[in-house]
Motif scaffolding. Structure first.
Motif, PDB file in Angstrom:
ATOM      1  N   VAL A 240     -28.950  -7.492  35.547  1.00 26.92           N
ATOM      2  CA  VAL A 240     -29.188  -8.909  35.779  1.00 26.92           C
ATOM      3  C   VAL A 240     -27.855  -9.643  35.853  1.00 26.92           C
ATOM      4  N   SER A 241     -27.756 -10.574  36.790  1.00 26.06           N
ATOM      5  CA  SER A 241     -26.520 -11.341  36.945  1.00 26.06           C
ATOM      6  C   SER A 241     -26.260 -12.202  35.707  1.00 26.06           C
ATOM      7  N   ARG A 242     -25.026 -12.569  35.546  1.00 26.67           N
ATOM      8  CA  ARG A 242     -24.597 -13.365  34.396  1.00 26.67           C
ATOM      9  C   ARG A 242     -25.399 -14.663  34.284  1.00 26.67           C
ATOM     10  N   ASP A 243     -25.709 -15.284  35.418  1.00 25.81           N
ATOM     11  CA  ASP A 243     -26.444 -16.558  35.396  1.00 25.81           C
ATOM     12  C   ASP A 243     -27.962 -16.378  35.434  1.00 25.81           C
TER      13      ASP A 243
ATOM     14  N   LEU B  51     -22.035  -1.987  38.625  1.00 31.33           N
ATOM     15  CA  LEU B  51     -23.099  -2.681  39.343  1.00 31.33           C
ATOM     16  C   LEU B  51     -23.203  -4.133  38.870  1.00 31.33           C
ATOM     17  N   PHE B  52     -23.053  -4.363  37.580  1.00 29.62           N
ATOM     18  CA  PHE B  52     -23.070  -5.722  37.028  1.00 29.62           C
ATOM     19  C   PHE B  52     -21.954  -6.561  37.650  1.00 29.62           C
ATOM     20  N   ASN B  53     -20.758  -5.999  37.729  1.00 30.91           N
ATOM     21  CA  ASN B  53     -19.628  -6.729  38.317  1.00 30.91           C
ATOM     22  C   ASN B  53     -19.871  -7.016  39.791  1.00 30.91           C
ATOM     23  N   GLU B  54     -20.405  -6.044  40.535  1.00 29.53           N
ATOM     24  CA  GLU B  54     -20.718  -6.257  41.953  1.00 29.53           C
ATOM     25  C   GLU B  54     -21.756  -7.361  42.119  1.00 29.53           C
ATOM     26  N   LEU B  55     -22.757  -7.368  41.260  1.00 27.49           N
ATOM     27  CA  LEU B  55     -23.820  -8.371  41.333  1.00 27.49           C
ATOM     28  C   LEU B  55     -23.272  -9.771  41.078  1.00 27.49           C
TER      29      LEU B  55
END
Length: 108
Positions: A18-21, A52-56
């Motif tokens: 899940v994206s940070r926001d 993947l989190f960073n890419e998202l």
């Protein structure tokens, strides 16, 4: 890193990042099918999930989708655990009785 479990037709759901926001997500079942599987092999899965989190967060990967939190389930729906109910008076009485011990006088 934010991980979640997306409801599907299985009892354990599908692992997503899940994206940070909290606005977008991406399935991570190509890394690990479930969060439990990722935890079980964290040395391998952790860095890939972080990537993947960073890419998202830095761009919009091709298979990213808008996150609908109503489609999420418990992160670890069948987590391995031991639940202790010893805080309940009835349970304390039963355990002490099974050990041949009386209840302390201040418990009643």
């Amino acid at each position: 890193m934010k991980l979640a479990t997306l409801k599907d037709s299985t009892r354990d759901g599908t692992l997503i990042v899940v994206s940070r926001d909290l606005s977008r997500a991406h399935k991570a079942d190509h890394i690990a099918p479930t969060l439990q599987a990722a935890l079980d092999d964290w040395n391998y899965c952790g860095p890939l999930l972080e990537q993947l989190f960073n890419e998202l967060n830095d761009s919009t990967p091709r298979h990213a989708f808008g996150l609908d939190t109503t489609l999420l389930m418990a992160p670890l729906p069948r987590a391995y655990q031991w639940a202790d109910a010893s805080a309940y008076l009835n349970h304390i009485e039963l355990v002490r009785k099974s050990l041949g011990q009386d209840m302390p006088p201040n418990y009643k």
